[in-house]
Scaffold this motif. Structure first.
Motif, mmCIF file in Angstrom:
data_model
loop_
_atom_site.group_PDB
_atom_site.id
_atom_site.type_symbol
_atom_site.label_atom_id
_atom_site.label_comp_id
_atom_site.label_asym_id
_atom_site.label_seq_id
_atom_site.Cartn_x
_atom_site.Cartn_y
_atom_site.Cartn_z
ATOM 1 N N ILE A 37 0.860 -1.180 0.000
ATOM 2 C CA ILE A 37 0.000 0.000 0.000
ATOM 3 C C ILE A 37 0.893 1.225 0.000
ATOM 4 N N LYS A 38 0.688 2.109 -0.988
ATOM 5 C CA LYS A 38 1.360 3.404 -1.015
ATOM 6 C C LYS A 38 0.308 4.439 -0.674
ATOM 7 N N GLY A 39 0.207 4.729 0.610
ATOM 8 C CA GLY A 39 -0.808 5.638 1.115
ATOM 9 C C GLY A 39 -1.140 5.274 2.550
ATOM 10 N N SER A 40 -2.040 6.004 3.137
ATOM 11 C CA SER A 40 -2.381 5.802 4.538
ATOM 12 C C SER A 40 -3.422 4.710 4.727
ATOM 13 N N VAL A 41 -3.373 4.075 5.917
ATOM 14 C CA VAL A 41 -4.326 3.032 6.282
ATOM 15 C C VAL A 41 -5.010 3.467 7.580
ATOM 16 N N PHE A 42 -6.341 3.530 7.564
ATOM 17 C CA PHE A 42 -7.118 3.887 8.737
ATOM 18 C C PHE A 42 -8.093 2.759 9.042
ATOM 19 N N LYS A 119 -11.136 9.242 14.714
ATOM 20 C CA LYS A 119 -11.995 9.246 13.543
ATOM 21 C C LYS A 119 -11.125 9.139 12.297
ATOM 22 N N HIS A 120 -11.687 8.572 11.223
ATOM 23 C CA HIS A 120 -10.958 8.445 9.966
ATOM 24 C C HIS A 120 -10.464 9.807 9.518
ATOM 25 N N GLY A 121 -9.222 9.862 9.114
ATOM 26 C CA GLY A 121 -8.670 11.076 8.548
ATOM 27 C C GLY A 121 -8.123 12.052 9.561
ATOM 28 N N GLU A 122 -8.379 11.840 10.842
ATOM 29 C CA GLU A 122 -7.832 12.737 11.845
ATOM 30 C C GLU A 122 -6.353 12.445 12.020
ATOM 31 N N LYS A 123 -5.596 13.461 12.226
ATOM 32 C CA LYS A 123 -4.176 13.285 12.467
ATOM 33 C C LYS A 123 -3.939 13.263 13.962
#
Length: 153
Positions: A37-42, A119-123
């Motif tokens: 995976i090239k990207g973030s995983v949530f 939550k998804h997408g929160e840093k």
């Protein structure tokens, strides 16, 4: 007759060996990565990176077992388990950490309470993490020495 049930059925998602994904992966259920995976995983559940799995991006989840490779920030609200074949390059933030002999990571390790309802997408780090202990590792160290150091924190 159908039954109205608001409880979601947990899902298990598999990214198999030989599979490559570019972009963000989000799930309410468990995710196992044996591919790339090239990207973030949530995930609101557990993430397993298999021995052949590679994630080039951030991971945010509740629990994680790492056998493979991560290049990015790893944030786990409960338990992060680094298996003997794990290789992490990037910062780690977790409530609890288990490191098997042979596992390695390069980066900072923040251990302590982490808000569990990410939550998804929160840093994480934007007011989500209460830093308790900080350890920066720049090379492989024996796990016995690592455990000894943590006992003094």
């Amino acid at each position: 007759m159908t039954k109205n049930n608001d409880t979601p059925i947990p899902s298990i998602n598999l990214i198999g060996a030989g599979t490559s994904i570019e972009g963000e992966v989000k799930s309410n259920g468990d995710i196992r990565v044996d591919g790339t995976i090239k990207g973030s995983v949530f995930s609101k559940a557990k993430v397993v990176i298999g021995a052949t799995g590679i994630v080039d991006g951030d991971i945010v989840c509740q629990n994680a077992d790492i056998f493979g490779t991560i290049k990015g920030k790893t944030t786990v609200s409960e338990l992060l388990f680094l298996k003997s074949t794990a290789k992490i390059t990037g910062d780690i933030t977790t409530s609890k950490l288990v490191v098997e002999v042979g596992a390695s990571f390069t980066g900072a390790c923040n251990m302590g309470p982490v808000i569990k309802d990410m939550k998804h997408g929160e840093k994480p780090g934007e007011s989500q993490i209460k830093e308790k202990n900080r350890l920066t590792i720049t090379q492989d160290i024996p796990v016995s020495l690592f455990k000894c150091f943590l006992s003094f924190c």
